[in-house]
Design a protein around this motif. Structure first.
Motif, PDB file in Angstrom:
ATOM      1  N   MET A  63       0.852  -1.240   0.146  1.00 15.53           N
ATOM      2  CA  MET A  63       0.068   0.116  -0.046  1.00 15.53           C
ATOM      3  C   MET A  63       0.868   1.304  -0.108  1.00 15.53           C
ATOM      4  O   MET A  63       1.799   1.401   0.690  1.00 15.53           O
ATOM      5  CB  MET A  63      -0.824   0.155   1.305  1.00 15.53           C
ATOM      6  CG  MET A  63      -1.630   1.089   1.432  1.00 15.53           C
ATOM      7  SD  MET A  63      -2.860   1.815   0.238  1.00 15.53           S
ATOM      8  CE  MET A  63      -4.376   0.649   0.911  1.00 15.53           C
ATOM      9  N   VAL A 123      -2.478   0.226  -4.222  1.00 14.01           N
ATOM     10  CA  VAL A 123      -1.818  -1.087  -4.097  1.00 14.01           C
ATOM     11  C   VAL A 123      -0.984  -1.199  -5.195  1.00 14.01           C
ATOM     12  O   VAL A 123      -1.613  -1.699  -6.287  1.00 14.01           O
ATOM     13  CB  VAL A 123      -3.029  -2.243  -3.795  1.00 14.01           C
ATOM     14  CG1 VAL A 123      -2.311  -3.536  -3.563  1.00 14.01           C
ATOM     15  CG2 VAL A 123      -3.805  -1.788  -2.407  1.00 14.01           C
ATOM     16  N   ASN A 148       2.974  -4.354   2.986  1.00 11.86           N
ATOM     17  CA  ASN A 148       1.772  -5.256   2.829  1.00 11.86           C
ATOM     18  C   ASN A 148       1.058  -5.469   3.890  1.00 11.86           C
ATOM     19  O   ASN A 148      -0.183  -5.870   3.828  1.00 11.86           O
ATOM     20  CB  ASN A 148       2.594  -6.611   2.532  1.00 11.86           C
ATOM     21  CG  ASN A 148       3.292  -6.551   1.053  1.00 11.86           C
ATOM     22  OD1 ASN A 148       2.803  -5.863   0.074  1.00 11.86           O
ATOM     23  ND2 ASN A 148       4.372  -7.070   1.076  1.00 11.86           N
ATOM     24  N   GLU A 199      -8.125  -4.289  -1.990  1.00 15.39           N
ATOM     25  CA  GLU A 199      -8.026  -5.207  -2.430  1.00 15.39           C
ATOM     26  C   GLU A 199      -9.125  -6.205  -2.950  1.00 15.39           C
ATOM     27  O   GLU A 199      -9.025  -7.263  -3.484  1.00 15.39           O
ATOM     28  CB  GLU A 199      -6.730  -6.123  -2.036  1.00 15.39           C
ATOM     29  CG  GLU A 199      -5.703  -5.350  -1.816  1.00 15.39           C
ATOM     30  CD  GLU A 199      -4.553  -6.298  -1.199  1.00 15.39           C
ATOM     31  OE1 GLU A 199      -4.065  -7.080  -1.793  1.00 15.39           O
ATOM     32  OE2 GLU A 199      -4.149  -5.873   0.013  1.00 15.39           O
TER      33      GLU A 199
END
Length: 96
Positions: free
Chosen positions: A2, A42, A73, A91
């Motif tokens: 991110m 992301v 992450n 996500e």
């Protein structure tokens, strides 16, 4: 990982307004706008470098600023949201 991208573009002239639109357009291609000049993206390392290069080529370093915050992450534990806009799952599935 991110990456939080923030920018401040001087819009006192038409050229600045053009840079602002171009930077926002590039960021939309890679992530989600969470505030006016703030995007959560992301990205993998290659995407991050590509976006960084693209944004820096638009930026006027004498008038504008650009920041990349690398949250990694495990970013879920580093983000807290308060207020009116609902949060989203970066996500997860994005319906357009």
């Amino acid at each position: 990982m991110m990456v939080l991208i923030t920018y401040d573009v001087n819009t006192e002239d038409a050229e600045g307004k053009r840079r602002l639109r171009q930077i926002a357009k590039q960021c939309v291609n890679y992530g989600q706008r969470v505030q006016n000049s703030v995007f959560e993206c992301v990205l993998d390392a290659a995407q991050c470098k590509t976006l960084q290069h693209t944004l820096c080529s638009i930026l006027d370093e004498r008038k504008d600023s650009l920041r990349f915050y690398y949250l990694g992450n495990r970013y879920q534990t580093k983000i807290e949201h308060f207020g009116v806009k609902e949060s989203y799952e970066p996500e997860g599935v994005l319906m357009i």
